[in-house]
Design a protein around this motif. Structure first.
Motif, PDB file in Angstrom:
ATOM      1  N   PRO A   1      66.276  83.797 -27.029  1.00  0.00           N
ATOM      2  CA  PRO A   1      65.706  85.155 -26.970  1.00  0.00           C
ATOM      3  C   PRO A   1      64.192  85.224 -27.125  1.00  0.00           C
ATOM      4  O   PRO A   1      63.546  86.011 -26.407  1.00  0.00           O
ATOM      5  N   PRO A   2      63.543  84.452 -28.025  1.00  0.00           N
ATOM      6  CA  PRO A   2      62.074  84.553 -28.107  1.00  0.00           C
ATOM      7  C   PRO A   2      61.378  84.205 -26.797  1.00  0.00           C
ATOM      8  O   PRO A   2      60.406  84.856 -26.404  1.00  0.00           O
ATOM      9  N   VAL A   3      61.870  83.163 -26.113  1.00  0.00           N
ATOM     10  CA  VAL A   3      61.268  82.790 -24.828  1.00  0.00           C
ATOM     11  C   VAL A   3      61.536  83.873 -23.788  1.00  0.00           C
ATOM     12  O   VAL A   3      60.655  84.228 -22.997  1.00  0.00           O
ATOM     13  N   ARG A   4      62.738  84.408 -23.809  1.00  0.00           N
ATOM     14  CA  ARG A   4      63.071  85.461 -22.857  1.00  0.00           C
ATOM     15  C   ARG A   4      62.171  86.677 -23.050  1.00  0.00           C
ATOM     16  O   ARG A   4      61.688  87.269 -22.076  1.00  0.00           O
ATOM     17  N   ARG A   5      61.916  87.038 -24.326  1.00  0.00           N
ATOM     18  CA  ARG A   5      61.037  88.188 -24.584  1.00  0.00           C
ATOM     19  C   ARG A   5      59.605  87.892 -24.142  1.00  0.00           C
ATOM     20  O   ARG A   5      58.926  88.754 -23.569  1.00  0.00           O
ATOM     21  N   ALA A   6      59.145  86.674 -24.401  1.00  0.00           N
ATOM     22  CA  ALA A   6      57.774  86.314 -24.025  1.00  0.00           C
ATOM     23  C   ALA A   6      57.591  86.290 -22.512  1.00  0.00           C
ATOM     24  O   ALA A   6      56.494  86.554 -22.008  1.00  0.00           O
ATOM     25  N   LEU A   7      58.661  85.987 -21.775  1.00  0.00           N
ATOM     26  CA  LEU A   7      58.558  85.855 -20.319  1.00  0.00           C
ATOM     27  C   LEU A   7      59.023  87.108 -19.584  1.00  0.00           C
ATOM     28  O   LEU A   7      59.081  87.126 -18.360  1.00  0.00           O
ATOM     29  N   ARG A   8      59.327  88.143 -20.334  1.00  0.00           N
ATOM     30  CA  ARG A   8      59.867  89.351 -19.710  1.00  0.00           C
ATOM     31  C   ARG A   8      58.917  89.964 -18.684  1.00  0.00           C
ATOM     32  O   ARG A   8      59.340  90.573 -17.706  1.00  0.00           O
ATOM     33  N   PHE A   9      57.616  89.800 -18.894  1.00  0.00           N
ATOM     34  CA  PHE A   9      56.647  90.362 -17.943  1.00  0.00           C
ATOM     35  C   PHE A   9      56.813  89.768 -16.552  1.00  0.00           C
ATOM     36  O   PHE A   9      56.434  90.397 -15.545  1.00  0.00           O
ATOM     37  N   ALA A  10      57.390  88.556 -16.474  1.00  0.00           N
ATOM     38  CA  ALA A  10      57.554  87.887 -15.190  1.00  0.00           C
ATOM     39  C   ALA A  10      58.974  87.942 -14.663  1.00  0.00           C
ATOM     40  O   ALA A  10      59.185  87.945 -13.451  1.00  0.00           O
ATOM     41  N   THR A  11      59.960  87.970 -15.558  1.00  0.00           N
ATOM     42  CA  THR A  11      61.355  87.921 -15.119  1.00  0.00           C
ATOM     43  C   THR A  11      62.050  89.273 -15.167  1.00  0.00           C
ATOM     44  O   THR A  11      63.033  89.477 -14.458  1.00  0.00           O
ATOM     45  N   GLU A  12      61.569  90.179 -16.001  1.00  0.00           N
ATOM     46  CA  GLU A  12      62.149  91.515 -16.099  1.00  0.00           C
ATOM     47  C   GLU A  12      61.038  92.553 -16.217  1.00  0.00           C
ATOM     48  O   GLU A  12      61.001  93.329 -17.169  1.00  0.00           O
ATOM     49  N   PRO A  13      60.101  92.568 -15.286  1.00  0.00           N
ATOM     50  CA  PRO A  13      58.958  93.472 -15.429  1.00  0.00           C
ATOM     51  C   PRO A  13      59.344  94.943 -15.295  1.00  0.00           C
ATOM     52  O   PRO A  13      60.262  95.285 -14.552  1.00  0.00           O
ATOM     53  N   ASP A  14      58.633  95.769 -16.016  1.00  0.00           N
ATOM     54  CA  ASP A  14      58.812  97.217 -15.902  1.00  0.00           C
ATOM     55  C   ASP A  14      57.932  97.706 -14.765  1.00  0.00           C
ATOM     56  O   ASP A  14      56.711  97.768 -14.885  1.00  0.00           O
ATOM     57  N   MET A  15      58.541  98.054 -13.652  1.00  0.00           N
ATOM     58  CA  MET A  15      57.776  98.439 -12.464  1.00  0.00           C
ATOM     59  C   MET A  15      58.132  99.846 -11.995  1.00  0.00           C
ATOM     60  O   MET A  15      58.153 100.130 -10.802  1.00  0.00           O
ATOM     61  N   ASP A  16      58.402 100.728 -12.938  1.00  0.00           N
ATOM     62  CA  ASP A  16      58.697 102.111 -12.569  1.00  0.00           C
ATOM     63  C   ASP A  16      57.566 102.733 -11.766  1.00  0.00           C
ATOM     64  O   ASP A  16      57.790 103.592 -10.910  1.00  0.00           O
ATOM     65  N   TRP A  17      56.345 102.264 -12.047  1.00  0.00           N
ATOM     66  CA  TRP A  17      55.184 102.823 -11.362  1.00  0.00           C
ATOM     67  C   TRP A  17      55.199 102.541  -9.857  1.00  0.00           C
ATOM     68  O   TRP A  17      54.535 103.231  -9.075  1.00  0.00           O
ATOM     69  N   ALA A  18      55.958 101.527  -9.434  1.00  0.00           N
ATOM     70  CA  ALA A  18      55.950 101.122  -8.028  1.00  0.00           C
ATOM     71  C   ALA A  18      57.051 101.779  -7.211  1.00  0.00           C
ATOM     72  O   ALA A  18      57.072 101.624  -5.993  1.00  0.00           O
ATOM     73  N   PHE A  19      57.945 102.508  -7.849  1.00  0.00           N
ATOM     74  CA  PHE A  19      59.096 103.071  -7.150  1.00  0.00           C
ATOM     75  C   PHE A  19      59.151 104.587  -7.321  1.00  0.00           C
ATOM     76  O   PHE A  19      58.758 105.119  -8.356  1.00  0.00           O
ATOM     77  N   ARG A  20      59.654 105.220  -6.289  1.00  0.00           N
ATOM     78  CA  ARG A  20      59.851 106.653  -6.367  1.00  0.00           C
ATOM     79  C   ARG A  20      60.995 106.973  -7.325  1.00  0.00           C
ATOM     80  O   ARG A  20      61.951 106.217  -7.418  1.00  0.00           O
ATOM     81  N   ARG A  21      60.891 108.082  -7.971  1.00  0.00           N
ATOM     82  CA  ARG A  21      61.974 108.496  -8.842  1.00  0.00           C
ATOM     83  C   ARG A  21      63.120 109.044  -8.014  1.00  0.00           C
ATOM     84  O   ARG A  21      62.925 109.759  -7.040  1.00  0.00           O
ATOM     85  N   SER A  22      64.311 108.691  -8.424  1.00  0.00           N
ATOM     86  CA  SER A  22      65.486 109.212  -7.722  1.00  0.00           C
ATOM     87  C   SER A  22      65.599 110.693  -7.981  1.00  0.00           C
ATOM     88  O   SER A  22      65.389 111.167  -9.119  1.00  0.00           O
TER      89      SER A  22
END
Length: 384
Positions: free
Chosen positions: A359-380
């Protein structure tokens, strides 16, 4: 090997467990009530979905096999036993990974939510890690002319772009009456088509396609059959026979058949050997995959939680393997190519990929593997 990345990351609740869950609460508007009025709730509140320990175990054990097999590559020259072990593991570790990825892709329908998850969980990691591996080869490996390109996947990043292609074509495969024979036909044709370039590693995409399509066709009851005691018992002589055959074939068989990245002609074989080997390798991989899946524990184990972070283990262990090669580790310490070295290399690879899945590695790498990109998509649009 072979989450899939978004599948590698998260093991959804299995369909059988979903069917046994109570209905989710339904919210209905009250006639004549103001918008601020409390909604009427019907049904029973649904419990939080639980992860399926079996599939988390599958993903963790498969990623360990991927890392260990990669670590064997520099030390197997001159060792017939190591080469035989490598051939057996390479026969099924990525097909097993791809089959499970297909199984969890059955609900992909090009909806906005699933497209968003595909982009954030597959496309973004591909772009970032393809760039990172290219720069790592250029500066750590001393190959100054290494280009940074997204068209020619480097090392293990091919799986990400392959998963993207397979998943976006899921609706097509689900609409066909006989998708598996079609996928096998495509794989066989690819094996005799040297004109397929290295762009997007399309040879591998085509030749490994049948395993993804087979995963799409799998149902929960198929996994129940695989996990029966009779299958586990039959798996033992099957694996033993595979090891004996691999030891015989080790000095005789080209490893290119296991990589599935070249046509028969490119490996200096007659064209007709391509379709023959495609079907033979598919059958062998399927049998060994069933044997592997049959012996994966179905109950929670100490490593079960690590199944949620296998994308990190998959993407990071390559730097360790390649870094050892760039440093000349196996040339400096020749004992690593012996029996003791094989054990040490295997343990180091298994330990490293295990740590990368934590989990610590997963949290540290979240920016690359699970990025929050709501800004790039239209809202449903809100549903009424």
């Amino acid at each position: 090997m072979s989450q899939a990345p978004s599948d590698i990351q998260r093991a959804p609740t299995t369909p059988e467990s979903r069917e046994s869950e109570p209905r989710r609460e339904q919210t209905l508007p009250v006639h004549g009530a103001s918008p601020a009025a409390a909604p009427v709730r019907t049904g029973v509140p649904a419990p939080a979905r639980r992860r399926d320990a079996y599939f988390d175990n599958v993903k963790y054990l498969a990623i360990v096999l991927v890392a260990v097999a990669h670590a064997w590559e520099p030390v197997m020259d001159g060792s017939r036993t190591t080469r035989a072990l490598y051939m057996v593991v390479y026969t099924f570790h990525m097909p097993a990974f791809i089959l499970v990825s297909g199984y969890f892709s059955r609900s992909f329908d090009m909806s906005s939510a699933k497209v968003k998850r595909l982009v954030t969980g597959v496309v973004v990691p591909y772009v970032l890690f393809e760039t990172a591996y290219s720069l790592f080869k250029r500066y750590a490996g001393g190959v100054d002319d290494t280009p940074v390109t997204l068209l020619d996947p480097l090392f293990l990043t091919w799986f990400l772009i392959a998963l993207f292609i397979w998943r976006v074509t899921t609706p097509l495969w689900q609409s066909l009456r006989h998708p598996l024979p079609v996928a096998l036909g495509i794989a066989a044709l690819a094996s005799v088509t040297p004109g397929i370039t290295d762009d997007l590693d399309l040879q591998r995409v085509c030749q490994l396609l049948p395993f993804f399509v087979l995963g799409l066709l799998m149902k929960p009851e198929h996994f129940q059959l695989i996990r029966r005691r009779e299958v586990r018992m039959l798996a033992l002589p099957l694996v033993a026979g595979a090891l004996v055959f691999a030891y015989w074939a080790a000095p005789r068989m080209r490893l290119g058949w296991f990589y599935r990245s070249n046509s028969a002609q490119e490996m200096d074989f007659q064209w007709w050997t391509g379709p023959v080997m495609t079907l033979a390798m598919f059958g062998c991989a399927l049998l060994l995959t069933v044997a592997f899946l049959a012996w994966v524990p179905r109950r929670p184990m100490w490593f079960t939680a690590l199944g949620a972070g296998t994308i990190c283990g998959y993407l990071l262990h390559g730097f360790l393997v390649k870094g050892a090669g760039y440093y000349g580790l196996f040339d400096r310490y020749e004992w690593l190519t012996g029996p003791v070295g094989l054990v040490v290399v295997s343990l180091v690879a298994a330990t490293a990929v295990t740590l990368f899945c934590t989990p610590p590695v997963r949290r540290a790498l979240r920016f690359a593997t699970e990025p929050d990109m709501d800004w790039a998509f239209r809202r449903s649009p809100a549903k009424r």
